[in-house]
Design a protein around this motif. Structure first.
Motif, short mmCIF file in Angstrom:
data_model
loop_
_atom_site.label_atom_id
_atom_site.label_comp_id
_atom_site.label_asym_id
_atom_site.label_seq_id
_atom_site.Cartn_x
_atom_site.Cartn_y
_atom_site.Cartn_z
N ARG A 85 0.85 -1.20 0.00
CA ARG A 85 0.00 0.00 0.00
C ARG A 85 0.88 1.26 0.00
NH1 ARG A 85 -1.20 3.52 3.80
NH2 ARG A 85 -0.10 2.35 5.39
N GLN A 86 1.82 1.32 0.93
CA GLN A 86 2.62 2.53 1.05
C GLN A 86 3.55 2.73 -0.15
OE1 GLN A 86 4.22 3.64 4.91
NE2 GLN A 86 6.05 4.52 3.96
N GLN B 282 1.52 3.66 -3.28
CA GLN B 282 1.05 5.05 -3.18
C GLN B 282 2.19 6.02 -3.43
OE1 GLN B 282 -0.73 5.67 0.73
NE2 GLN B 282 -2.51 4.41 0.25
N HIS B 283 3.35 5.66 -2.92
CA HIS B 283 4.53 6.50 -3.09
C HIS B 283 4.91 6.56 -4.58
CE1 HIS B 283 8.65 7.57 -1.10
NE2 HIS B 283 8.35 8.40 -2.07
N SER C 84 2.58 8.71 -6.44
CA SER C 84 2.82 10.13 -6.13
C SER C 84 3.94 10.68 -7.01
CB SER C 84 3.21 10.32 -4.67
OG SER C 84 2.20 9.82 -3.83
N LYS D 161 -4.55 5.50 -3.68
CA LYS D 161 -4.28 6.88 -3.30
C LYS D 161 -2.91 7.33 -3.83
CE LYS D 161 -6.81 7.31 1.08
NZ LYS D 161 -7.34 5.99 1.47
N SER E 27 -1.78 13.94 -1.62
CA SER E 27 -2.72 15.05 -1.78
C SER E 27 -2.09 16.27 -2.46
CB SER E 27 -3.22 15.47 -0.39
OG SER E 27 -2.12 15.69 0.50
N GLN F 86 11.49 10.88 3.54
CA GLN F 86 12.19 9.82 2.82
C GLN F 86 13.56 9.49 3.42
OE1 GLN F 86 11.87 11.30 -1.18
NE2 GLN F 86 9.86 10.39 -1.43
N MET G 38 0.22 19.27 5.01
CA MET G 38 -0.72 18.13 4.91
C MET G 38 -0.07 16.88 4.34
SD MET G 38 -4.06 20.11 3.43
CE MET G 38 -4.61 21.64 4.18
N GLY H 250 0.47 13.70 6.37
CA GLY H 250 -0.65 12.84 6.74
C GLY H 250 -1.40 13.35 7.94
N SER I 121 -4.12 8.81 12.72
CA SER I 121 -3.38 8.02 11.73
C SER I 121 -3.60 6.53 11.98
CB SER I 121 -1.88 8.37 11.82
OG SER I 121 -1.11 7.40 11.16
N THR I 122 -4.36 5.90 11.09
CA THR I 122 -4.78 4.51 11.31
C THR I 122 -3.62 3.53 11.21
OG1 THR I 122 -5.50 4.65 9.02
CG2 THR I 122 -7.22 4.65 10.70
N ASN I 123 -2.62 3.84 10.40
CA ASN I 123 -1.56 2.86 10.14
C ASN I 123 -0.31 3.04 11.01
OD1 ASN I 123 -2.84 1.61 7.69
ND2 ASN I 123 -2.70 3.72 6.98
N ASN J 7 3.87 10.91 11.83
CA ASN J 7 3.45 12.04 10.98
C ASN J 7 3.70 13.37 11.70
OD1 ASN J 7 2.49 9.81 9.62
ND2 ASN J 7 0.34 10.47 9.55
N PHE K 238 -7.96 18.75 3.76
CA PHE K 238 -7.10 17.58 3.56
C PHE K 238 -7.91 16.36 3.12
CE2 PHE K 238 -5.30 13.66 5.46
CZ PHE K 238 -4.17 13.54 4.68
N TRP K 239 -8.94 16.01 3.91
CA TRP K 239 -9.70 14.78 3.60
C TRP K 239 -10.46 14.92 2.29
CZ3 TRP K 239 -7.78 10.67 5.40
CH2 TRP K 239 -7.23 10.62 6.69
N1 ACO Z 1 -2.15 12.36 0.70
C1 ACO Z 1 -2.99 11.36 0.42
N2 ACO Z 1 -3.30 10.39 1.31
C2 ACO Z 1 -2.71 10.46 2.52
C3 ACO Z 1 -1.81 11.47 2.87
C4 ACO Z 1 -1.54 12.47 1.90
N3 ACO Z 1 -0.73 13.49 2.15
N4 ACO Z 1 -1.40 11.27 4.13
C5 ACO Z 1 -2.02 10.15 4.57
N5 ACO Z 1 -2.82 9.68 3.60
C6 ACO Z 1 -3.70 8.52 3.69
C7 ACO Z 1 -2.90 7.26 3.96
O1 ACO Z 1 -2.43 6.72 2.75
C8 ACO Z 1 -3.91 6.39 4.65
O2 ACO Z 1 -4.81 5.84 3.70
P1 ACO Z 1 -4.97 4.24 3.45
O3 ACO Z 1 -4.92 3.58 4.79
O4 ACO Z 1 -6.26 4.12 2.75
O5 ACO Z 1 -3.83 3.84 2.60
C9 ACO Z 1 -4.73 7.40 5.44
O6 ACO Z 1 -4.53 8.65 4.81
C10 ACO Z 1 -4.34 7.47 6.91
O7 ACO Z 1 -3.01 7.96 7.07
P2 ACO Z 1 -1.88 7.18 7.89
O8 ACO Z 1 -2.48 6.09 8.68
O9 ACO Z 1 -1.07 8.18 8.62
O10 ACO Z 1 -1.04 6.53 6.68
P3 ACO Z 1 0.48 6.11 6.61
O11 ACO Z 1 0.92 5.41 7.83
O12 ACO Z 1 0.68 5.40 5.31
O13 ACO Z 1 1.28 7.52 6.58
C11 ACO Z 1 2.52 8.74 4.90
C12 ACO Z 1 1.14 8.41 5.50
C13 ACO Z 1 3.35 9.47 5.94
C14 ACO Z 1 2.30 9.62 3.68
C15 ACO Z 1 3.22 7.41 4.52
O14 ACO Z 1 2.39 6.64 3.69
C16 ACO Z 1 4.54 7.60 3.83
O15 ACO Z 1 5.54 7.89 4.46
N6 ACO Z 1 4.58 7.36 2.48
C17 ACO Z 1 5.79 7.38 1.70
C18 ACO Z 1 6.14 8.77 1.25
C19 ACO Z 1 5.22 9.28 0.16
O16 ACO Z 1 4.33 8.64 -0.32
N7 ACO Z 1 5.48 10.48 -0.29
C20 ACO Z 1 4.70 11.00 -1.40
C21 ACO Z 1 4.82 12.45 -1.54
S1 ACO Z 1 6.43 12.98 -1.79
C22 ACO Z 1 6.84 12.69 -3.38
O17 ACO Z 1 6.29 11.92 -4.05
C23 ACO Z 1 7.94 13.47 -3.95
#
Ligand code: ACO
Length: 311
Positions: free
Chosen positions: A35-36, A39-40, A43, A105, A108, A135, A195, A198, A204-206, A220, A266-267
């Protein structure tokens, strides 16, 4: 038994041994990494769009070359990350389908419009600055392929952040119009950048499980605070301000206090209703459709080579 496997697994995590694709892992660990990481990856790929919008309008050849290189880096980051995610057992086609159907996802931040040239600087400074803080911690994440991808990505990301700051620094010393454009970009990107980290830890569910598994190393809120503290100092060098009247040094905490994030906004963006969500997904779907013939030709070529090699 599964219980023993889980204990051995957690012991490895506690002892800082990386988990590799063929190792036993709890199903939920596999899922949350998938998932993470996916999503990354999404993004990075969607993140090319807001800046791509300015490549043909960059103010000089130098700025254009830098922006082009940066957007290409992002494509590369997306590809390493899709590879890392594939090791967890989902095909790239499936991940991309999930993005295009709106099921998956992505950050945002990439659903906001890039209105002026100064937005390229603000994205580099604030968005890439926020991305790096997150990162750098992920370079030590427990899943091996993800951690290794992050090392290389962080090196490039730090170049992105510096070029953004430098670009704003030039504008901040420019004409009154350029200064105003610089401040306006900072005003618009500040809150969406906060935002990116997260929801609050309490929402934060995860986080709890991801911290235990060392997928995440900082929460976060911890990372968001670190970002605020850093930016308050950096904005002074630009002679600009951050759009938050509640920013104030808190001696007792040893950190800056800051105002409340608009969590409704945000949401709303996360759920697909931000200013550019539809435009971004439409652009990705169109690009994928237009690239279909390339994928088909590459597959046909590979098939021919395979037949030739077998003869
Ligand atoms: N945008 C969209 N969705 C988000 C965001 C955001 N900024 N922050 C949190 N969410 C979502 C999570 O994906 C999660 O949804 P899901 O359970 O359906 O997947 C929900 O909101 C609840 O958030 P958390 O429980 O806090 O989720 P998580 O532990 O995954 O933390 C975080 C979120 C910090 C973004 C983590 O996933 C992460 O470190 N990801 C890797 C970094 C990344 O993706 N960066 C992308 C932007 S930077 C770039 O691309 C250059």
């Amino acid at each position: 038994s599964v219980h023993d496997l889980e204990n051995t697994f957690q012991r490895k995590i506690d002892e800082e041994v990386k988990i590799e694709p063929k190792d036993w892992m709890p199903e939920a660990y596999r899922k949350t990494n998938l998932r993470q990481i996916s999503q990354h990856a999404h993004s990075e790929i969607v993140g090319m769009l807001p800046e791509g919008n300015w490549i043909s309008r960059a103010p000089s050849l130098k700025r254009k070359a830098i922006l082009l290189a940066k957007v290409q880096d992002e494509a590369g980051h997306g590809l390493y990350l899709y590879c890392a995610a594939e090791t967890l057992g989902m095909s790239r086609e499936q991940m991309i389908d999930d993005l295009h159907s709106g099921k998956a996802k992505y950050s945002s931040i990439f659903n906001y419009p890039t209105l002026t040239w100064a937005d390229m600087g603000a994205i580099g400074w604030l968005v890439d600055g926020a991305a790096i803080l997150n990162q750098v911690m992920l370079c030590r994440t427990s899943y091996g392929p993800y951690a290794r991808a992050m090392v290389r990505i962080c090196k490039e990301e730090s170049f992105h952040q510096r070029q953004g700051f430098e670009s704003l620094l030039v504008l901040s010393k420019g004409t009154p119009e350029q200064k105003a454009m610089c401040q306006d970009a900072i005003n618009r990107w500040w809150w969406p950048s906060l935002m990116m980290f997260g929801p609050k830890d309490s929402e934060s569910t995860n986080s709890d499980q991801s911290m235990k598994w060392k997928i995440k190393r900082k929460t976060n809120d911890e990372l968001r605070q670190q970002f605020v503290d850093m930016c308050v100092e950096q904005v002074k060098l630009l002679g600009m301000t951050l759009p938050d009247p509640h920013l104030k040094w808190n001696e007792a905490r040893g950190h800056y206090d800051f105002g409340e994030i608009d969590w409704n906004e945000f949401w709303n963006v996360v759920k697909g209703n931000g200013p550019c969500n539809k435009q971004r997904l439409d652009a990705r779907r169109k690009a994928h459709e237009e690239g279909r013939w390339v994928r088909e030709a590459a597959a046909a070529h590979a098939e021919k080579q395979k037949i030739k090699a077998a003869k």
